[in-house]
Write a protein that holds these residues in place. Structure first.
Motif, PDB file in Angstrom:
ATOM      1  N   SER A 132      36.853  53.619  50.526  1.00  0.00           N
ATOM      2  CA  SER A 132      35.816  52.915  50.375  1.00  0.00           C
ATOM      3  C   SER A 132      35.335  53.096  49.109  1.00  0.00           C
ATOM      4  O   SER A 132      34.861  54.411  48.985  1.00  0.00           O
ATOM      5  CB  SER A 132      34.781  52.981  51.643  1.00  0.00           C
ATOM      6  N   PHE A 133      35.395  52.209  48.003  1.00  0.00           N
ATOM      7  CA  PHE A 133      35.131  52.568  46.845  1.00  0.00           C
ATOM      8  C   PHE A 133      33.788  51.779  46.189  1.00  0.00           C
ATOM      9  O   PHE A 133      33.569  50.686  46.726  1.00  0.00           O
ATOM     10  CB  PHE A 133      36.126  52.239  45.938  1.00  0.00           C
ATOM     11  N   ASP A 134      33.103  52.495  45.048  1.00  0.00           N
ATOM     12  CA  ASP A 134      32.126  51.523  44.541  1.00  0.00           C
ATOM     13  C   ASP A 134      32.541  50.614  43.661  1.00  0.00           C
ATOM     14  O   ASP A 134      31.960  49.541  43.490  1.00  0.00           O
ATOM     15  CB  ASP A 134      30.963  52.705  43.812  1.00  0.00           C
ATOM     16  N   VAL A 135      33.617  51.027  42.928  1.00  0.00           N
ATOM     17  CA  VAL A 135      34.184  50.230  41.888  1.00  0.00           C
ATOM     18  C   VAL A 135      35.748  50.133  42.255  1.00  0.00           C
ATOM     19  O   VAL A 135      36.346  50.990  42.519  1.00  0.00           O
ATOM     20  CB  VAL A 135      33.814  50.806  40.377  1.00  0.00           C
ATOM     21  N   VAL A 136      36.366  48.844  41.975  1.00  0.00           N
ATOM     22  CA  VAL A 136      37.865  49.033  41.687  1.00  0.00           C
ATOM     23  C   VAL A 136      38.023  48.258  40.230  1.00  0.00           C
ATOM     24  O   VAL A 136      37.262  47.410  39.898  1.00  0.00           O
ATOM     25  CB  VAL A 136      38.565  47.909  42.663  1.00  0.00           C
ATOM     26  N   THR A 137      38.880  48.886  39.498  1.00  0.00           N
ATOM     27  CA  THR A 137      39.151  48.632  38.179  1.00  0.00           C
ATOM     28  C   THR A 137      40.522  48.141  38.138  1.00  0.00           C
ATOM     29  O   THR A 137      41.324  48.670  38.952  1.00  0.00           O
ATOM     30  CB  THR A 137      38.950  49.621  36.976  1.00  0.00           C
ATOM     31  N   ALA A 138      41.006  47.415  37.138  1.00  0.00           N
ATOM     32  CA  ALA A 138      42.578  46.649  37.110  1.00  0.00           C
ATOM     33  C   ALA A 138      42.603  46.289  35.501  1.00  0.00           C
ATOM     34  O   ALA A 138      42.219  45.360  35.247  1.00  0.00           O
ATOM     35  CB  ALA A 138      42.726  45.878  38.109  1.00  0.00           C
ATOM     36  N   ILE A 139      43.214  47.269  34.715  1.00  0.00           N
ATOM     37  CA  ILE A 139      43.483  46.767  33.263  1.00  0.00           C
ATOM     38  C   ILE A 139      44.913  46.225  33.275  1.00  0.00           C
ATOM     39  O   ILE A 139      45.880  47.135  33.042  1.00  0.00           O
ATOM     40  CB  ILE A 139      43.150  47.828  32.358  1.00  0.00           C
ATOM     41  N   TYR A 140      44.904  44.856  33.500  1.00  0.00           N
ATOM     42  CA  TYR A 140      46.138  43.974  33.722  1.00  0.00           C
ATOM     43  C   TYR A 140      46.733  44.247  34.897  1.00  0.00           C
ATOM     44  O   TYR A 140      47.558  45.060  35.126  1.00  0.00           O
ATOM     45  CB  TYR A 140      47.140  44.387  32.534  1.00  0.00           C
ATOM     46  N   LEU A 141      46.190  43.597  35.926  1.00  0.00           N
ATOM     47  CA  LEU A 141      47.007  43.465  37.390  1.00  0.00           C
ATOM     48  C   LEU A 141      47.209  41.951  37.371  1.00  0.00           C
ATOM     49  O   LEU A 141      48.533  41.648  37.791  1.00  0.00           O
ATOM     50  CB  LEU A 141      46.193  43.984  38.177  1.00  0.00           C
ATOM     51  N   LEU A 142      46.230  40.924  37.419  1.00  0.00           N
ATOM     52  CA  LEU A 142      46.518  39.858  37.695  1.00  0.00           C
ATOM     53  C   LEU A 142      47.650  39.074  37.143  1.00  0.00           C
ATOM     54  O   LEU A 142      48.149  38.199  37.750  1.00  0.00           O
ATOM     55  CB  LEU A 142      45.308  39.121  37.816  1.00  0.00           C
ATOM     56  N   PRO A 143      47.814  39.112  35.868  1.00  0.00           N
ATOM     57  CA  PRO A 143      48.950  38.506  35.168  1.00  0.00           C
ATOM     58  C   PRO A 143      50.331  38.839  35.832  1.00  0.00           C
ATOM     59  O   PRO A 143      51.424  38.169  35.578  1.00  0.00           O
ATOM     60  CB  PRO A 143      48.969  38.869  33.606  1.00  0.00           C
ATOM     61  N   TYR A 144      50.394  39.884  36.679  1.00  0.00           N
ATOM     62  CA  TYR A 144      51.788  40.287  37.140  1.00  0.00           C
ATOM     63  C   TYR A 144      51.870  39.594  38.664  1.00  0.00           C
ATOM     64  O   TYR A 144      52.748  39.923  39.216  1.00  0.00           O
ATOM     65  CB  TYR A 144      51.704  41.875  37.477  1.00  0.00           C
ATOM     66  N   ALA A 145      51.045  38.944  38.995  1.00  0.00           N
ATOM     67  CA  ALA A 145      51.011  38.024  40.304  1.00  0.00           C
ATOM     68  C   ALA A 145      52.089  36.968  39.985  1.00  0.00           C
ATOM     69  O   ALA A 145      51.627  36.248  39.153  1.00  0.00           O
ATOM     70  CB  ALA A 145      49.620  37.547  40.780  1.00  0.00           C
ATOM     71  N   HIS A 146      53.144  36.847  40.972  1.00  0.00           N
ATOM     72  CA  HIS A 146      53.908  35.997  40.656  1.00  0.00           C
ATOM     73  C   HIS A 146      53.734  34.564  41.277  1.00  0.00           C
ATOM     74  O   HIS A 146      54.541  33.578  41.145  1.00  0.00           O
ATOM     75  CB  HIS A 146      55.538  36.193  40.952  1.00  0.00           C
ATOM     76  N   SER A 147      52.497  34.393  42.057  1.00  0.00           N
ATOM     77  CA  SER A 147      52.064  33.210  42.590  1.00  0.00           C
ATOM     78  C   SER A 147      50.634  33.239  42.962  1.00  0.00           C
ATOM     79  O   SER A 147      50.146  34.429  43.084  1.00  0.00           O
ATOM     80  CB  SER A 147      52.905  32.884  43.879  1.00  0.00           C
ATOM     81  N   PRO A 148      49.806  32.384  43.288  1.00  0.00           N
ATOM     82  CA  PRO A 148      48.653  32.617  43.792  1.00  0.00           C
ATOM     83  C   PRO A 148      48.408  33.017  45.043  1.00  0.00           C
ATOM     84  O   PRO A 148      47.399  33.837  45.148  1.00  0.00           O
ATOM     85  CB  PRO A 148      48.013  30.978  43.865  1.00  0.00           C
ATOM     86  N   GLU A 149      49.364  32.742  45.725  1.00  0.00           N
ATOM     87  CA  GLU A 149      49.307  33.640  47.178  1.00  0.00           C
ATOM     88  C   GLU A 149      49.600  35.089  46.821  1.00  0.00           C
ATOM     89  O   GLU A 149      48.778  36.015  47.526  1.00  0.00           O
ATOM     90  CB  GLU A 149      50.493  33.398  48.054  1.00  0.00           C
ATOM     91  N   HIS A 150      50.172  35.575  46.026  1.00  0.00           N
ATOM     92  CA  HIS A 150      50.453  37.214  45.707  1.00  0.00           C
ATOM     93  C   HIS A 150      49.050  37.645  45.027  1.00  0.00           C
ATOM     94  O   HIS A 150      48.610  38.554  45.572  1.00  0.00           O
ATOM     95  CB  HIS A 150      51.655  37.347  44.773  1.00  0.00           C
ATOM     96  N   MET A 151      48.417  36.815  44.236  1.00  0.00           N
ATOM     97  CA  MET A 151      47.366  37.183  43.612  1.00  0.00           C
ATOM     98  C   MET A 151      46.216  37.304  44.722  1.00  0.00           C
ATOM     99  O   MET A 151      45.364  38.305  44.659  1.00  0.00           O
ATOM    100  CB  MET A 151      46.752  36.234  42.569  1.00  0.00           C
ATOM    101  N   LEU A 152      46.519  36.428  45.835  1.00  0.00           N
ATOM    102  CA  LEU A 152      45.331  36.342  46.896  1.00  0.00           C
ATOM    103  C   LEU A 152      45.471  37.600  47.659  1.00  0.00           C
ATOM    104  O   LEU A 152      44.464  38.222  47.810  1.00  0.00           O
ATOM    105  CB  LEU A 152      45.415  35.126  47.678  1.00  0.00           C
ATOM    106  N   ARG A 153      46.912  38.038  47.867  1.00  0.00           N
ATOM    107  CA  ARG A 153      46.923  39.274  48.760  1.00  0.00           C
ATOM    108  C   ARG A 153      46.334  40.474  47.821  1.00  0.00           C
ATOM    109  O   ARG A 153      45.878  41.429  48.487  1.00  0.00           O
ATOM    110  CB  ARG A 153      48.412  39.567  49.029  1.00  0.00           C
ATOM    111  N   MET A 154      46.636  40.473  46.651  1.00  0.00           N
ATOM    112  CA  MET A 154      46.072  41.558  45.723  1.00  0.00           C
ATOM    113  C   MET A 154      44.391  41.636  45.860  1.00  0.00           C
ATOM    114  O   MET A 154      43.927  42.765  46.035  1.00  0.00           O
ATOM    115  CB  MET A 154      46.393  41.467  44.442  1.00  0.00           C
TER     116      MET A 154
END
Ligand SMILES: C[S@@+](CC[C@H](N)C(=O)[O-])C[C@H]1O[C@@H](n2cnc3c(N)ncnc32)[C@H](O)[C@@H]1O
Length: 245
Positions: free
Chosen positions: A103-125
């Motif tokens: 359980s984290f205070d912050v989640v960071t992601a420098i370039y993750l969402l552009p690798y979602a191949h569909s909105p459903e994949h992005m939603l699972r992320m």
């Protein structure tokens, strides 16, 4: 998507030296959007070889955990941890399927969402990222700029060229870009609209969604001058995106 980054990781990419990367634009903009991580527990997803993961620890985070889908990237990150131990733990996983790591205070992601191949994949992320945050915690990411325009200046002299970028891209258009590292690298990812990002983040339970346009660091301005950066700042390829649980 893991295969292309396994190949990049195996080449030990010198992508941090590109002007647009961590020193002058991306890191400066991202850390400004992030704010202090002092004494926070941070999960850095799509961490690659740990470029920002290590910087998060150096900025005073109590603990930092890195996750990436590419075994080769994580192998590089673990090697650097073995060479210069900072106490960072790394895991190989698709963020969409990642097991609960804490359980984290912050989640960071420098370039993750552009690798979602569909909105459903992005939603699972995004649902999984949400599940890793404490109530009130923040998700801060760097995403492809939904408003990048084929008519505006390309980013070649800053280190990245969009190839055959369409004038009217459809949501989810597959984009190719060349990174002008010593051995040029081609990467593929998907272009998602502002509306898709925001809908997915809201469906995952996030609120207070804010986008921040890139800014150049004082070091970058002193080194190259404002005029050099203007084309990039007028049509940046990426933006910071912040939201809260
Ligand atoms: C452009 S790199 C950025 C790496 C690092 N954040 C940085 O800025 O140096 C994108 C990273 O996302 C990772 N990635 C892509 N899709 C992923 C997914 N579904 N789950 C976890 N990592 C993913 C790739 O393996 C790659 O290391």
């Amino acid at each position: 998507m893991s295969a292309q980054h396994d190949q990049i990781g195996a080449k030990v990419a010198d992508w941090d030296v590109l002007p647009v990367r961590s020193k002058y634009i991306e890191g400066y903009t991202f850390f400004n959007a992030l704010g202090s991580v002092n004494e926070k527990n941070v999960l850095d997803v799509a961490c690659g070889d740990g470029l920002y993961t290590r910087q998060l620890k150096a900025r005073g985070a109590t603990s930092v955990t890195g996750v990436d889908i590419s075994e080769e990237m994580i192998r590089n990150a673990r090697q650097q941890e073995a060479d210069q131990p900072l106490g960072i733990e790394y895991h190989v996983s698709d963020v969409a399927d990642m097991p609960l790591l804490g359980s984290f205070d912050v989640v960071t992601a420098i370039y993750l969402l552009p690798y979602a191949h569909s909105p459903e994949h992005m939603l699972r992320m995004c649902r999984n990222i949400h599940a890793h945050l404490k109530p009130g915690g923040s998700f801060v990411t760097y995403a492809f700029n939904p408003d990048f325009s084929a008519k505006g200046p390309n980013s070649t002299r800053y280190g990245i060229t969009m190839v055959d970028f369409p004038e009217s891209p459809r949501d989810g258009h597959e984009i190719s870009a060349v990174l002008h590292t010593e051995v040029p690298l081609t990467i593929q990812f998907f272009l998602w609209s502002r509306a898709t990002h925001e809908q997915v983040l809201r469906d995952a339970g996030f609120q207070s969604i804010t986008w921040t346009r890139p800014e150049c660091s004082p070091t970058g301005l002193a080194k190259y001058g404002q005029a050099f950066w203007q084309d990039y700042l007028d049509n940046p390829h990426a933006m910071a995106l912040r939201c809260t649980r």
